[in-house]
Design a protein around this motif. Sequence first.
Motif, PDB file in Angstrom:
ATOM      1  N   PRO A  26       0.809  -1.221   0.000  1.00  0.00           N
ATOM      2  CA  PRO A  26       0.000   0.000   0.000  1.00  0.00           C
ATOM      3  C   PRO A  26       0.844   1.275   0.000  1.00  0.00           C
ATOM      4  O   PRO A  26       0.452   2.276  -0.605  1.00  0.00           O
ATOM      5  N   LEU A  27       1.992   1.262   0.665  1.00  0.00           N
ATOM      6  CA  LEU A  27       2.792   2.476   0.781  1.00  0.00           C
ATOM      7  C   LEU A  27       3.397   2.913  -0.548  1.00  0.00           C
ATOM      8  O   LEU A  27       3.755   4.084  -0.718  1.00  0.00           O
ATOM      9  N   CYS A  28       3.539   1.974  -1.479  1.00  0.00           N
ATOM     10  CA  CYS A  28       4.037   2.302  -2.824  1.00  0.00           C
ATOM     11  C   CYS A  28       2.962   2.133  -3.885  1.00  0.00           C
ATOM     12  O   CYS A  28       3.202   2.413  -5.058  1.00  0.00           O
ATOM     13  N   ASN A  29       1.789   1.653  -3.471  1.00  0.00           N
ATOM     14  CA  ASN A  29       0.707   1.325  -4.395  1.00  0.00           C
ATOM     15  C   ASN A  29       1.177   0.326  -5.449  1.00  0.00           C
ATOM     16  O   ASN A  29       0.767   0.360  -6.604  1.00  0.00           O
ATOM     17  N   SER A  30       2.061  -0.563  -5.047  1.00  0.00           N
ATOM     18  CA  SER A  30       2.666  -1.507  -5.982  1.00  0.00           C
ATOM     19  C   SER A  30       1.985  -2.862  -5.875  1.00  0.00           C
ATOM     20  O   SER A  30       1.974  -3.481  -4.805  1.00  0.00           O
ATOM     21  N   MET A  72       7.653  -2.466   0.812  1.00  0.00           N
ATOM     22  CA  MET A  72       7.678  -3.677   1.614  1.00  0.00           C
ATOM     23  C   MET A  72       8.905  -4.536   1.315  1.00  0.00           C
ATOM     24  O   MET A  72       9.239  -4.784   0.156  1.00  0.00           O
ATOM     25  N   VAL A  73       9.540  -4.998   2.385  1.00  0.00           N
ATOM     26  CA  VAL A  73      10.587  -6.006   2.265  1.00  0.00           C
ATOM     27  C   VAL A  73       9.956  -7.350   2.617  1.00  0.00           C
ATOM     28  O   VAL A  73       9.512  -7.559   3.749  1.00  0.00           O
ATOM     29  N   MET A  74       9.876  -8.229   1.645  1.00  0.00           N
ATOM     30  CA  MET A  74       9.356  -9.572   1.862  1.00  0.00           C
ATOM     31  C   MET A  74      10.504 -10.462   2.354  1.00  0.00           C
ATOM     32  O   MET A  74      11.670 -10.085   2.290  1.00  0.00           O
ATOM     33  N   TYR A  75      10.162 -11.653   2.828  1.00  0.00           N
ATOM     34  CA  TYR A  75      11.201 -12.652   3.100  1.00  0.00           C
ATOM     35  C   TYR A  75      10.688 -14.006   2.632  1.00  0.00           C
ATOM     36  O   TYR A  75       9.483 -14.242   2.553  1.00  0.00           O
ATOM     37  N   ASP A  76      11.606 -14.891   2.279  1.00  0.00           N
ATOM     38  CA  ASP A  76      11.180 -16.244   1.940  1.00  0.00           C
ATOM     39  C   ASP A  76      11.419 -17.140   3.149  1.00  0.00           C
ATOM     40  O   ASP A  76      12.397 -16.996   3.874  1.00  0.00           O
ATOM     41  N   ARG A  77      10.500 -18.022   3.390  1.00  0.00           N
ATOM     42  CA  ARG A  77      10.531 -18.862   4.582  1.00  0.00           C
ATOM     43  C   ARG A  77      11.590 -19.949   4.502  1.00  0.00           C
ATOM     44  O   ARG A  77      12.004 -20.483   5.539  1.00  0.00           O
ATOM     45  N   TYR A  95      -5.156   3.344   5.482  1.00  0.00           N
ATOM     46  CA  TYR A  95      -4.257   4.381   4.968  1.00  0.00           C
ATOM     47  C   TYR A  95      -5.065   5.563   4.419  1.00  0.00           C
ATOM     48  O   TYR A  95      -4.712   6.148   3.398  1.00  0.00           O
ATOM     49  N   ARG A  96      -6.097   5.904   5.113  1.00  0.00           N
ATOM     50  CA  ARG A  96      -6.996   6.960   4.634  1.00  0.00           C
ATOM     51  C   ARG A  96      -6.230   8.248   4.323  1.00  0.00           C
ATOM     52  O   ARG A  96      -5.442   8.737   5.126  1.00  0.00           O
ATOM     53  N   GLY A  97      -6.451   8.769   3.131  1.00  0.00           N
ATOM     54  CA  GLY A  97      -5.820  10.016   2.711  1.00  0.00           C
ATOM     55  C   GLY A  97      -4.380   9.894   2.269  1.00  0.00           C
ATOM     56  O   GLY A  97      -3.739  10.905   1.965  1.00  0.00           O
ATOM     57  N   TYR A  98      -3.868   8.655   2.191  1.00  0.00           N
ATOM     58  CA  TYR A  98      -2.441   8.487   1.904  1.00  0.00           C
ATOM     59  C   TYR A  98      -2.061   8.955   0.508  1.00  0.00           C
ATOM     60  O   TYR A  98      -1.020   9.582   0.307  1.00  0.00           O
ATOM     61  N   ASP A  99      -2.869   8.654  -0.492  1.00  0.00           N
ATOM     62  CA  ASP A  99      -2.441   8.976  -1.862  1.00  0.00           C
ATOM     63  C   ASP A  99      -2.646  10.443  -2.223  1.00  0.00           C
ATOM     64  O   ASP A  99      -2.377  10.845  -3.354  1.00  0.00           O
ATOM     65  N   HIS A 130       3.183  -5.299 -15.661  1.00  0.00           N
ATOM     66  CA  HIS A 130       3.373  -3.884 -15.375  1.00  0.00           C
ATOM     67  C   HIS A 130       2.947  -3.601 -13.942  1.00  0.00           C
ATOM     68  O   HIS A 130       2.454  -4.488 -13.246  1.00  0.00           O
ATOM     69  N   ASP A 131       3.133  -2.384 -13.518  1.00  0.00           N
ATOM     70  CA  ASP A 131       2.751  -1.976 -12.174  1.00  0.00           C
ATOM     71  C   ASP A 131       2.302  -0.526 -12.217  1.00  0.00           C
ATOM     72  O   ASP A 131       2.897   0.285 -12.927  1.00  0.00           O
ATOM     73  N   VAL A 132       1.250  -0.199 -11.499  1.00  0.00           N
ATOM     74  CA  VAL A 132       0.818   1.191 -11.348  1.00  0.00           C
ATOM     75  C   VAL A 132       1.218   1.611  -9.934  1.00  0.00           C
ATOM     76  O   VAL A 132       0.558   1.261  -8.963  1.00  0.00           O
ATOM     77  N   MET A 133       2.327   2.322  -9.843  1.00  0.00           N
ATOM     78  CA  MET A 133       2.925   2.625  -8.549  1.00  0.00           C
ATOM     79  C   MET A 133       3.110   4.122  -8.390  1.00  0.00           C
ATOM     80  O   MET A 133       2.916   4.893  -9.344  1.00  0.00           O
ATOM     81  N   PHE A 134       3.502   4.533  -7.197  1.00  0.00           N
ATOM     82  CA  PHE A 134       3.775   5.940  -6.973  1.00  0.00           C
ATOM     83  C   PHE A 134       5.113   6.328  -7.599  1.00  0.00           C
ATOM     84  O   PHE A 134       6.055   5.525  -7.631  1.00  0.00           O
ATOM     85  N   ALA A 135       5.194   7.570  -8.053  1.00  0.00           N
ATOM     86  CA  ALA A 135       6.378   8.040  -8.771  1.00  0.00           C
ATOM     87  C   ALA A 135       7.645   7.963  -7.928  1.00  0.00           C
ATOM     88  O   ALA A 135       8.734   7.672  -8.444  1.00  0.00           O
ATOM     89  N   PHE A 136       7.533   8.215  -6.638  1.00  0.00           N
ATOM     90  CA  PHE A 136       8.729   8.183  -5.800  1.00  0.00           C
ATOM     91  C   PHE A 136       9.352   6.787  -5.791  1.00  0.00           C
ATOM     92  O   PHE A 136      10.577   6.637  -5.741  1.00  0.00           O
ATOM     93  N   ALA A 137       8.518   5.746  -5.819  1.00  0.00           N
ATOM     94  CA  ALA A 137       9.018   4.378  -5.786  1.00  0.00           C
ATOM     95  C   ALA A 137       9.710   4.017  -7.099  1.00  0.00           C
ATOM     96  O   ALA A 137      10.749   3.341  -7.101  1.00  0.00           O
ATOM     97  N   PHE A 138       9.141   4.463  -8.208  1.00  0.00           N
ATOM     98  CA  PHE A 138       9.809   4.218  -9.486  1.00  0.00           C
ATOM     99  C   PHE A 138      11.182   4.875  -9.494  1.00  0.00           C
ATOM    100  O   PHE A 138      12.184   4.268  -9.887  1.00  0.00           O
TER     101      PHE A 138
END
Length: 320
Positions: free
Chosen positions: A116-120, A146-151, A211-215, A300-308
Amino acid sequence: MFKGVLLCLALLLPSGAAADPQVWKREWPQTDFSRTNVPEWRQIRSGGVGKDAIPALDEPQFVEAAKARRLKPREPVITLQMEGAKPRAYPLRYLTWHEIVNDVVAGVPVAVTYCPLCNSAVTFDRRTAAGTLSFGVSGKLRFSDMVMYDRESQSWWQQATGTGIVGRMTGTRLKTLPSWVESWQEFTARNPDGLVMAEPGWNRDYGRNPYRGYDTAKWPFLYDGSPPPHGVAPMARVVRVGSRAWPLDRLAQEGEIREAGLVLSWRAGQASALDTGRLAQGRDIGSVRVRDATGRDVAHDVMFAFAFHAFWPEGRWMLK
């Protein structure tokens, strides 16, 4: 709203203590911190929650789309269509709270992810040369992603890029599969016999946007990178294909763009998942499809510009 929840969290988080592998080893004793492609440890920060505090989902249940009752027409869903299986919809009302779904579609192990923080929103093939992996949420962020991890190896992965960044799997890149975010009504109109992920059995207020109002914020949460170039607003959405990014505003204005061997199209009708307190009531941001010259869907991905900008600093901005 966003400022009242996440901003308070940011003020409570220590700025430097989190970026310390010696501290992380207490929670991650099986992670090989001697291997990483992150240039500076301080880029990795706590998101305010611990390992698995945001619980990833495994082997989700599905129901026929025609029998689903809780989803509203403009609600966003991640659509995954793979040959040999019915189209599947993964509602953001669930992914907002879980961020990762480990599933198997047409015999292919996949990870449907949403930060959600990157809309990715990106879907990956979970198969690697080291074997099939399953993913969880580490509770860490890097450039607000987000940093994921593999189990299996306890390695850390960057969600936006699908690349291992810490541990034995450092440098390994997951294959990205074509998927896209569209409204529930678009999915059902095209796939009346499709499937939709059933509501998980967790105690969550599904359908509410935490995340109300985040975008519409001026700056992303816990992002300490530089702003995008060309005067592009950090929270503006862009359509990323590989290392190229098209501003969503441009695509929405033109309706269709044919460039770089691709056909990008936009249509109204999808609610923003990061706007109002209920996902279904967000303002209309429209839906995007990306196809190649033969009409095949393209990842493809529709993400926030800062993340790109953060993860593709040498990327090409398709402004005009």
